[in-house]
Design a protein around this motif. Structure first.
Motif, PDB file in Angstrom:
ATOM      1  N   TYR A 120       0.811  -1.210   0.000  1.00 51.93           N
ATOM      2  CA  TYR A 120       0.000   0.000   0.000  1.00 51.93           C
ATOM      3  C   TYR A 120       0.848   1.264   0.000  1.00 51.93           C
ATOM      4  O   TYR A 120       0.422   2.301  -0.482  1.00 51.93           O
ATOM      5  N   GLU A 121       2.036   1.210   0.574  1.00 51.02           N
ATOM      6  CA  GLU A 121       2.868   2.406   0.679  1.00 51.02           C
ATOM      7  C   GLU A 121       3.336   2.852  -0.698  1.00 51.02           C
ATOM      8  O   GLU A 121       3.611   2.044  -1.563  1.00 51.02           O
ATOM      9  N   LYS A 122       3.464   4.144  -0.849  1.00 54.93           N
ATOM     10  CA  LYS A 122       3.893   4.683  -2.150  1.00 54.93           C
ATOM     11  C   LYS A 122       5.400   4.766  -2.264  1.00 54.93           C
ATOM     12  O   LYS A 122       5.939   4.682  -3.352  1.00 54.93           O
ATOM     13  N   THR A 123       6.085   4.947  -1.162  1.00 60.29           N
ATOM     14  CA  THR A 123       7.538   5.102  -1.228  1.00 60.29           C
ATOM     15  C   THR A 123       8.236   3.839  -0.746  1.00 60.29           C
ATOM     16  O   THR A 123       7.698   3.075   0.058  1.00 60.29           O
ATOM     17  N   ALA A 124       9.432   3.638  -1.238  1.00 56.05           N
ATOM     18  CA  ALA A 124      10.220   2.468  -0.845  1.00 56.05           C
ATOM     19  C   ALA A 124      10.582   2.535   0.630  1.00 56.05           C
ATOM     20  O   ALA A 124      10.622   1.508   1.315  1.00 56.05           O
ATOM     21  N   THR A 125      10.819   3.736   1.133  1.00 53.17           N
ATOM     22  CA  THR A 125      11.179   3.896   2.543  1.00 53.17           C
ATOM     23  C   THR A 125      10.034   3.466   3.452  1.00 53.17           C
ATOM     24  O   THR A 125      10.252   2.769   4.449  1.00 53.17           O
ATOM     25  N   SER A 126       8.807   3.858   3.111  1.00 53.81           N
ATOM     26  CA  SER A 126       7.645   3.462   3.908  1.00 53.81           C
ATOM     27  C   SER A 126       7.425   1.957   3.858  1.00 53.81           C
ATOM     28  O   SER A 126       7.091   1.331   4.869  1.00 53.81           O
ATOM     29  N   HIS A 127       7.617   1.369   2.688  1.00 54.90           N
ATOM     30  CA  HIS A 127       7.446  -0.080   2.553  1.00 54.90           C
ATOM     31  C   HIS A 127       8.510  -0.825   3.358  1.00 54.90           C
ATOM     32  O   HIS A 127       8.214  -1.825   4.020  1.00 54.90           O
ATOM     33  N   GLU A 128       9.729  -0.329   3.318  1.00 53.73           N
ATOM     34  CA  GLU A 128      10.806  -0.952   4.094  1.00 53.73           C
ATOM     35  C   GLU A 128      10.530  -0.852   5.588  1.00 53.73           C
ATOM     36  O   GLU A 128      10.763  -1.803   6.339  1.00 53.73           O
ATOM     37  N   ALA A 129      10.002   0.288   6.023  1.00 57.75           N
ATOM     38  CA  ALA A 129       9.669   0.456   7.447  1.00 57.75           C
ATOM     39  C   ALA A 129       8.551  -0.502   7.857  1.00 57.75           C
ATOM     40  O   ALA A 129       8.598  -1.089   8.941  1.00 57.75           O
ATOM     41  N   ALA A 130       7.549  -0.672   6.998  1.00 59.03           N
ATOM     42  CA  ALA A 130       6.458  -1.604   7.296  1.00 59.03           C
ATOM     43  C   ALA A 130       6.979  -3.040   7.363  1.00 59.03           C
ATOM     44  O   ALA A 130       6.576  -3.817   8.234  1.00 59.03           O
ATOM     45  N   ALA A 131       7.888  -3.389   6.463  1.00 60.82           N
ATOM     46  CA  ALA A 131       8.475  -4.733   6.477  1.00 60.82           C
ATOM     47  C   ALA A 131       9.307  -4.947   7.735  1.00 60.82           C
ATOM     48  O   ALA A 131       9.273  -6.022   8.338  1.00 60.82           O
ATOM     49  N   ALA A 132      10.041  -3.919   8.147  1.00 62.95           N
ATOM     50  CA  ALA A 132      10.833  -4.030   9.374  1.00 62.95           C
ATOM     51  C   ALA A 132       9.924  -4.181  10.595  1.00 62.95           C
ATOM     52  O   ALA A 132      10.209  -4.984  11.494  1.00 62.95           O
ATOM     53  N   LEU A 133       8.842  -3.440  10.629  1.00 67.82           N
ATOM     54  CA  LEU A 133       7.902  -3.550  11.754  1.00 67.82           C
ATOM     55  C   LEU A 133       7.249  -4.931  11.782  1.00 67.82           C
ATOM     56  O   LEU A 133       7.133  -5.549  12.850  1.00 67.82           O
TER      57      LEU A 133
END
Length: 62
Positions: free
Chosen positions: A41-54
């Motif tokens: 769902y996240e638009k940016t790679a940084t947000s997606h990486e943070a969601a994956a880390a969480l």
């Protein structure tokens, strides 16, 4: 029918490599259980990486 060569299977089977690969594949399958990771769902790679880390932390802690 012989094993290896033309039958598609390797002549020797590396159990240690298979065990590590299986662990990683199971981890990815558990991460896909989080809808936000599976559908991205996240638009940016940084947000997606943070969601994956969480999600990884939640799996590790639980």
């Amino acid at each position: 029918m012989g094993r290896g060569g033309h039958s598609g299977r390797p002549r020797r089977f590396a159990w240690g490599t298979y065990r590590r690969r299986n662990t990683i594949e199971r981890c990815f399958n558990r991460l896909k259980g989080f809808r936000v990771i599976a559908t991205r769902y996240e638009k940016t790679a940084t947000s997606h990486e943070a969601a994956a880390a969480l999600a990884s932390f939640v799996l590790w802690a639980g």
